[in-house]
Scaffold this motif. Structure first.
Motif, short mmCIF file in Angstrom:
data_model
loop_
_atom_site.label_atom_id
_atom_site.label_comp_id
_atom_site.label_asym_id
_atom_site.label_seq_id
_atom_site.Cartn_x
_atom_site.Cartn_y
_atom_site.Cartn_z
N ASN A 145 10.05 3.31 -9.32
CA ASN A 145 11.08 3.59 -9.94
C ASN A 145 11.96 4.07 -11.64
O ASN A 145 11.11 4.09 -11.86
CB ASN A 145 10.20 1.90 -10.89
N PRO A 146 12.99 4.30 -10.92
CA PRO A 146 13.62 3.81 -10.26
C PRO A 146 13.47 4.02 -8.47
O PRO A 146 12.92 5.25 -8.83
CB PRO A 146 14.72 4.39 -10.40
N PRO A 147 13.99 3.89 -7.77
CA PRO A 147 13.97 4.66 -6.31
C PRO A 147 15.23 6.18 -6.53
O PRO A 147 16.20 5.89 -7.16
CB PRO A 147 14.78 3.66 -5.88
N ALA A 195 0.30 -0.99 0.42
CA ALA A 195 -0.07 -0.30 0.19
C ALA A 195 1.42 1.33 -0.11
O ALA A 195 1.45 1.31 0.69
CB ALA A 195 -1.28 -0.04 1.03
N ALA A 196 0.41 1.87 -0.95
CA ALA A 196 1.59 3.31 -1.69
C ALA A 196 0.90 3.93 -0.99
O ALA A 196 -0.75 4.69 -0.96
CB ALA A 196 2.61 3.76 -2.38
N SER A 197 1.17 5.14 -0.19
CA SER A 197 0.65 6.75 -0.93
C SER A 197 0.55 7.37 -2.00
O SER A 197 1.02 6.66 -2.89
CB SER A 197 1.20 7.84 0.32
N GLY A 198 -0.65 7.75 -1.49
CA GLY A 198 -1.41 8.25 -2.74
C GLY A 198 -0.49 9.25 -3.86
O GLY A 198 -0.48 8.96 -5.15
N TYR A 253 4.43 8.55 -10.03
CA TYR A 253 5.51 7.26 -9.61
C TYR A 253 5.55 6.08 -10.76
O TYR A 253 4.42 5.40 -9.99
CB TYR A 253 6.73 7.86 -9.08
N PHE A 254 6.17 5.34 -11.42
CA PHE A 254 6.23 4.09 -11.36
C PHE A 254 6.81 2.88 -10.39
O PHE A 254 7.41 3.47 -9.16
CB PHE A 254 7.08 3.71 -12.52
#
Length: 115
Positions: free
Chosen positions: A98-100, A23-26, A32-33
């Motif tokens: 992606n990429p970090p 789960a990622a922040s919106g 981002y990818f």
């Protein structure tokens, strides 16, 4: 503020399957990818599967044909379906962009493949 929350790891026998969730922040998910990474003991973190431009999804050679990543935009969540697991898949699995590029990593989720 935690940006990524990974879950779904565990202990599985060789040949088994697991489905990981992140789960990622919106604000990050929609901009981002996203990608999955893993880090095995004593090794560097490596890309496992990632979304890229043009609708492309890239996979590490070691997981091609076994792992599939997907995303749910409404839930701002990415998934990693892992089939035919091998002992060498044992690692802590993380998601990030992606990429970090400096967004702090989450706590990851441990995947252990062992009989």
């Amino acid at each position: 503020q935690v940006q990524f929350v990974e879950s779904g790891g565990g202990l599985v026998q060789p040949g088994g399957s697991l489905r990981l969730s992140c789960a990622a922040s919106g604000s990050i998910f929609n901009r981002y990818f996203m990608a999955w990474y893993r880090q095995a003991p004593g090794k560097q973190r490596e890309l496992v599967a990632g979304f890229a431009s043009g609708g492309v999804t890239n996979y590490a050679d070691s997981v091609k044909g076994r792992f599939t990543t997907s995303r749910d935009n409404a839930k701002t969540t990415v998934y990693l379906q892992m089939n035919s697991l091998k002992p060498e898949d044992t690692a802590v699995y993380y998601c990030n962009t992606n990429p970090p590029f400096g967004i702090p990593w989450g706590q990851g989720t441990q995947v252990t493949v062992s009989s």
